[in-house]
Design a protein around this motif. Structure first.
Motif, PDB file in Angstrom:
ATOM      1  N   ALA A  63       0.836  -1.209   0.000  1.00 34.55           N
ATOM      2  CA  ALA A  63       0.000   0.000   0.000  1.00 34.55           C
ATOM      3  C   ALA A  63       0.869   1.256   0.000  1.00 34.55           C
ATOM      4  O   ALA A  63       0.569   2.229  -0.695  1.00 34.55           O
ATOM      5  N   ARG A  64       1.937   1.228   0.769  1.00 35.44           N
ATOM      6  CA  ARG A  64       2.858   2.373   0.791  1.00 35.44           C
ATOM      7  C   ARG A  64       3.459   2.596  -0.588  1.00 35.44           C
ATOM      8  O   ARG A  64       3.592   3.735  -1.050  1.00 35.44           O
ATOM      9  N   LEU A  65       3.813   1.515  -1.273  1.00 26.58           N
ATOM     10  CA  LEU A  65       4.362   1.617  -2.627  1.00 26.58           C
ATOM     11  C   LEU A  65       3.343   2.237  -3.575  1.00 26.58           C
ATOM     12  O   LEU A  65       3.668   3.127  -4.358  1.00 26.58           O
ATOM     13  N   VAL A  66       2.102   1.792  -3.503  1.00 23.56           N
ATOM     14  CA  VAL A  66       1.048   2.373  -4.341  1.00 23.56           C
ATOM     15  C   VAL A  66       0.915   3.867  -4.040  1.00 23.56           C
ATOM     16  O   VAL A  66       0.860   4.692  -4.957  1.00 23.56           O
ATOM     17  N   GLY A  67       0.889   4.213  -2.764  1.00 25.74           N
ATOM     18  CA  GLY A  67       0.776   5.619  -2.378  1.00 25.74           C
ATOM     19  C   GLY A  67       1.932   6.459  -2.905  1.00 25.74           C
ATOM     20  O   GLY A  67       1.737   7.585  -3.371  1.00 25.74           O
ATOM     21  N   LEU A  68       3.139   5.919  -2.819  1.00 23.67           N
ATOM     22  CA  LEU A  68       4.291   6.648  -3.351  1.00 23.67           C
ATOM     23  C   LEU A  68       4.181   6.842  -4.861  1.00 23.67           C
ATOM     24  O   LEU A  68       4.489   7.918  -5.376  1.00 23.67           O
ATOM     25  N   LEU A  69       3.748   5.817  -5.555  1.00 20.43           N
ATOM     26  CA  LEU A  69       3.611   5.917  -7.008  1.00 20.43           C
ATOM     27  C   LEU A  69       2.543   6.935  -7.403  1.00 20.43           C
ATOM     28  O   LEU A  69       2.678   7.606  -8.420  1.00 20.43           O
TER      29      LEU A  69
END
Length: 104
Positions: A12-18
């Protein structure tokens, strides 16, 4: 299944960063590496149920970074779930995160 919610947090953090910080490649790499470590411990299934991101039956707190972005994108894409096999390739995790972030 402690690895499942931890993987979900990193994914989820990766999605948010992207979505919000696409130029922050260094942080994306750190988070992706952490997700890879977690998925090596076992398969993970992410779903959205009752407005919550759920990792192998465990609901994730909506206040965690990227969780709301992941929920919104999975819901809008009408994804019944995302399944990650144990030890799946980092490229697969990144591709799925990018797909969600792009809304595809």
């Amino acid at each position: 299944m402690d690895h499942s919610p931890t993987f979900a947090r990193f994914f989820a953090r990766l999605v948010g960063l992207l979505v919000h910080e696409p130029a922050n490649v260094d942080e994306q790499k750190v988070v992706l590496r952490a997700a890879v470590v977690m998925v090596r411990q076992g398969a993970v299934r992410l779903t959205v149920a009752d407005g919550q991101l759920v990792a192998d039956g465990e609901p994730m707190p909506g206040v965690l970074p990227g969780v709301q972005d992941t929920i919104a994108r999975m819901s809008s894409a009408e994804l019944p779930g995302l399944e990650f096999e144990a030890g799946c390739a980092p490229a697969e995790i990144l591709a799925r995160a990018r797909g969600l972030a792009a809304g595809t």
